[in-house]
Design an enzyme around this catalytic site. Structure first.
Site, short mmCIF file in Angstrom:
data_model
loop_
_atom_site.label_atom_id
_atom_site.label_comp_id
_atom_site.label_asym_id
_atom_site.label_seq_id
_atom_site.Cartn_x
_atom_site.Cartn_y
_atom_site.Cartn_z
N ASP A 139 0.87 -1.19 0.00
CA ASP A 139 0.00 0.00 0.00
C ASP A 139 0.90 1.23 0.00
O ASP A 139 1.67 1.45 0.94
CB ASP A 139 -0.89 -0.03 1.25
CG ASP A 139 -1.78 1.19 1.34
OD1 ASP A 139 -2.37 1.56 0.32
OD2 ASP A 139 -1.88 1.78 2.43
N THR B 85 -3.04 5.19 -4.05
CA THR B 85 -1.98 5.94 -3.35
C THR B 85 -0.61 5.73 -4.02
O THR B 85 0.23 6.61 -3.97
CB THR B 85 -1.89 5.51 -1.87
OG1 THR B 85 -1.89 4.09 -1.79
CG2 THR B 85 -3.07 6.04 -1.09
N THR B 86 -0.41 4.55 -4.63
CA THR B 86 0.85 4.31 -5.37
C THR B 86 0.77 5.01 -6.72
O THR B 86 1.74 5.66 -7.15
CB THR B 86 1.07 2.79 -5.57
OG1 THR B 86 0.89 2.13 -4.32
CG2 THR B 86 2.46 2.51 -6.10
N ASP C 142 -8.95 0.03 2.29
CA ASP C 142 -8.93 0.51 0.89
C ASP C 142 -10.21 0.12 0.16
O ASP C 142 -10.77 0.91 -0.60
CB ASP C 142 -7.71 -0.07 0.15
CG ASP C 142 -6.43 0.70 0.47
OD1 ASP C 142 -6.49 1.54 1.38
OD2 ASP C 142 -5.40 0.46 -0.17
#
Length: 530
Positions: A63, A96-97, A398
């Site tokens: 994550d 988020t990446t 998530d």
């Protein structure tokens, strides 16, 4: 430090900008290094990172937000990428990446443009226009979705979970996340979900397969067993108290000196009478389950008060955290009671059953059959070890955020790099209609977006150049939903493969990444202040 050389004439002034360029270059390189660190963890075939903290704790995750949060980043511009990932986590919860990888690619294009002598302000303004256009393109590609279409919501949650360590459990966790969010959607406010209404409790033991959603309330602690108190109560009347059932203390620190035994007996007798008086008032309301808030000033309960509560057949759960009070009162539809004088029957919650059950290597208190239960949900996450348990909780968070995105903005979009390639193609075509430096900058922005399909292919062990070229051809022929099928290792219509994500994840990733890059571009000096 020598002054910058300055040649002044009637028409021109030359100032040495080397220092500004060096600072900008250093900022961009530092931020790019952070982006490159998380790039390998993008997508379902991405690698996981093992993080070791100074305290010896080990975390395994892919994550992006967690990786960056735990990193010790010292360079100020690189810290901006950590904040960027945090912002995406707050806005969308997923991607988020992706947002950091896009920012890294945009910064790489900035280095090339600055090297050609393009002014940072021109790059910044062009990127802003390009990001607005990109959001337009993404919105035009989106497919509307209804909350009644449970299957579409589950597909979205599954796509989010497929890139996690616990991806093999996505068929269990995705429906769980969807049901949990739909349970807490308030009909009065159908466009917003408060994830604080979903409580996730972790319990070691079993496997992730044993994870379940509980209609009711769960406490990750056992009931008080002092003096053989009850551990199962039917037709429960539940009181949530914020006062202490223990002998009173003076307001200021004082010592009371007792000189003989009769005084000592009197003090103990008074203490007993004080506690008994409180318990009689509690019992008089019909209360048979007591939830006691943890106290920082003095003991919330003493051995003596627990003894009397057990004699009164009242089940006690002590050390309830202060920040859980709101969730508990909302679930049980009861009111927290701050003073014994306010303890009345109408402030109690009601439930069919309160019992202590054994789970894994510990025990929990479970309240079920709550009367007039509020719109809240509890999920009990299980795992064979702490690493899996923590990652399962992060992955579930998530998935919950993805479903929340769809409640907020009810559009979904294809995954697998399809939207990025389509935006890149349309921005490239739009750049040809522009003039001057802006055209160059928009073209650079378009090229930067190709980093997502390129990285997806690279992490899956495919040939990225061949895959991205083939993708471009398909999109040029009007196949806008064609993306990379990582599992089959080829290009397919990604919508038919059920690889979908909320529109909000993609639009916020592009907008936030552009905003961060523009800020880094505008910095021309770093001043250390005390």
């Amino acid at each position: 430090m020598p002054e910058a050389p300055m040649i002044s004439g009637k028409t021109e002034t030359y100032v040495d900008n080397k220092r500004k360029d060096d600072v900008r270059q250093a900022n961009i390189m530092a931020a790019k290094a952070v982006a490159d660190a998380v790039r390998t963890s993008l997508g379902p075939r991405g690698m996981d990172k093992m993080l070791s903290t100074s305290s010896g704790e080990v975390i395994i995750t892919n994550d992006g937000a967690t990786i960056l949060l735990k990193m010790e980043v010292l360079q100020p511009a690189a810290k901006m990428l950590v904040e960027l990932s945090k912002s995406q986590d707050i806005v969308a919860g997923d991607g988020t990446t992706t947002v950091v990888v896009i920012a890294g690619a945009l910064l790489k294009q900035c280095i090339a443009l600055l090297g050609k002598g393009v002014h940072p302000t021109i790059i910044s303004d062009a990127f802003h226009r390009a990001s607005l256009k990109a959001v337009e393109v993404l919105t035009s590609m989106a497919i509307p979705v209804e909350l009644s279409d449970r299957e579409a919501l589950v597909k979205n949650a599954s796509t989010s979970l497929n890139s996690k360590v616990v991806s093999q459990y996505s068929s269990l966790l995705a429906p769980l996340a969807v049901d949990a969010v739909l349970n807490v959607v308030d009909p009065a406010r159908p466009d917003s979900v408060d994830l604080r209404d979903i409580k996730v409790i972790k319990k070691l033991g079993g496997t992730v397969d044993d994870t379940e959603m509980i209609k009711g309330l769960v406490f990750d602690k056992k009931a008080s067993h002092t003096a053989g108190g009850p551990t199962r109560v039917e037709n429960a009347k539940i009181g949530l108290i914020q006062f202490q059932i223990s002998p009173p203390k003076t307001d200021i620190e004082q010592n009371v000196i007792v000189s003989d035994y009769t005084q000592m007996d009197r003090i103990l007798k008074e203490e007993r009478n004080h506690i008994l008086g409180m318990i009689k008032k509690i019992k008089a309301t019909g209360c048979n389950v007591l939830l006691i808030q943890k106290s920082i000033l003095r003991d919330a309960v003493t051995e003596l008060s627990l003894h009397y509560l057990a004699k009164a057949k009242i089940l006690v759960v002590k050390d309830v955290e202060r920040d859980e009070i709101e969730f508990i009162s909302k679930t049980l539809n009861c009111l927290p009671i701050a003073n014994i004088e306010h303890f009345r029957a109408e402030k109690l919650g009601q439930a069919e059953l309160v019992e202590e059950v054994s789970v894994g290597d510990g025990r929990i208190v479970k309240i079920s059959g709550i009367k007039n239960m509020g719109r809240t949900t509890t999920i009990l996450v299980r795992g064979s070890n702490q690493l899996v348990l923590d990652e399962a909780e992060r992955s579930l968070h998530d998935a919950l955020c993805v479903v929340r995105c769809l409640v907020n903005k009810r559009f979904l979009i294809a995954g697998g790099g399809a939207p990025e390639i389509e935006v890149s193609r349309q921005l490239g075509a739009w750049a040809k209609t522009l003039q001057g430096m802006e055209s160059y900058c928009v073209r650079a922005f378009a090229e930067a977006l190709e980093v997502i399909p390129y990285t997806l292919a690279e992490n899956a062990g495919l040939n990225p150049i061949t895959i991205v070229t083939e993708l471009r051809n398909h999109h040029a022929n009007g196949e806008v939903n064609t993306g990379i099928n990582v599992r089959k290792g080829q290009i397919t219509n990604i919508l038919e493969e059920n690889v979908v994500q909320p529109l909000l994840v993609s639009t916020s990733a592009v907008s936030l990444a552009t905003e961060c890059v523009r800020m880094i571009l505008k910095i021309d000096d770093i001043v250390t202040v005390r």
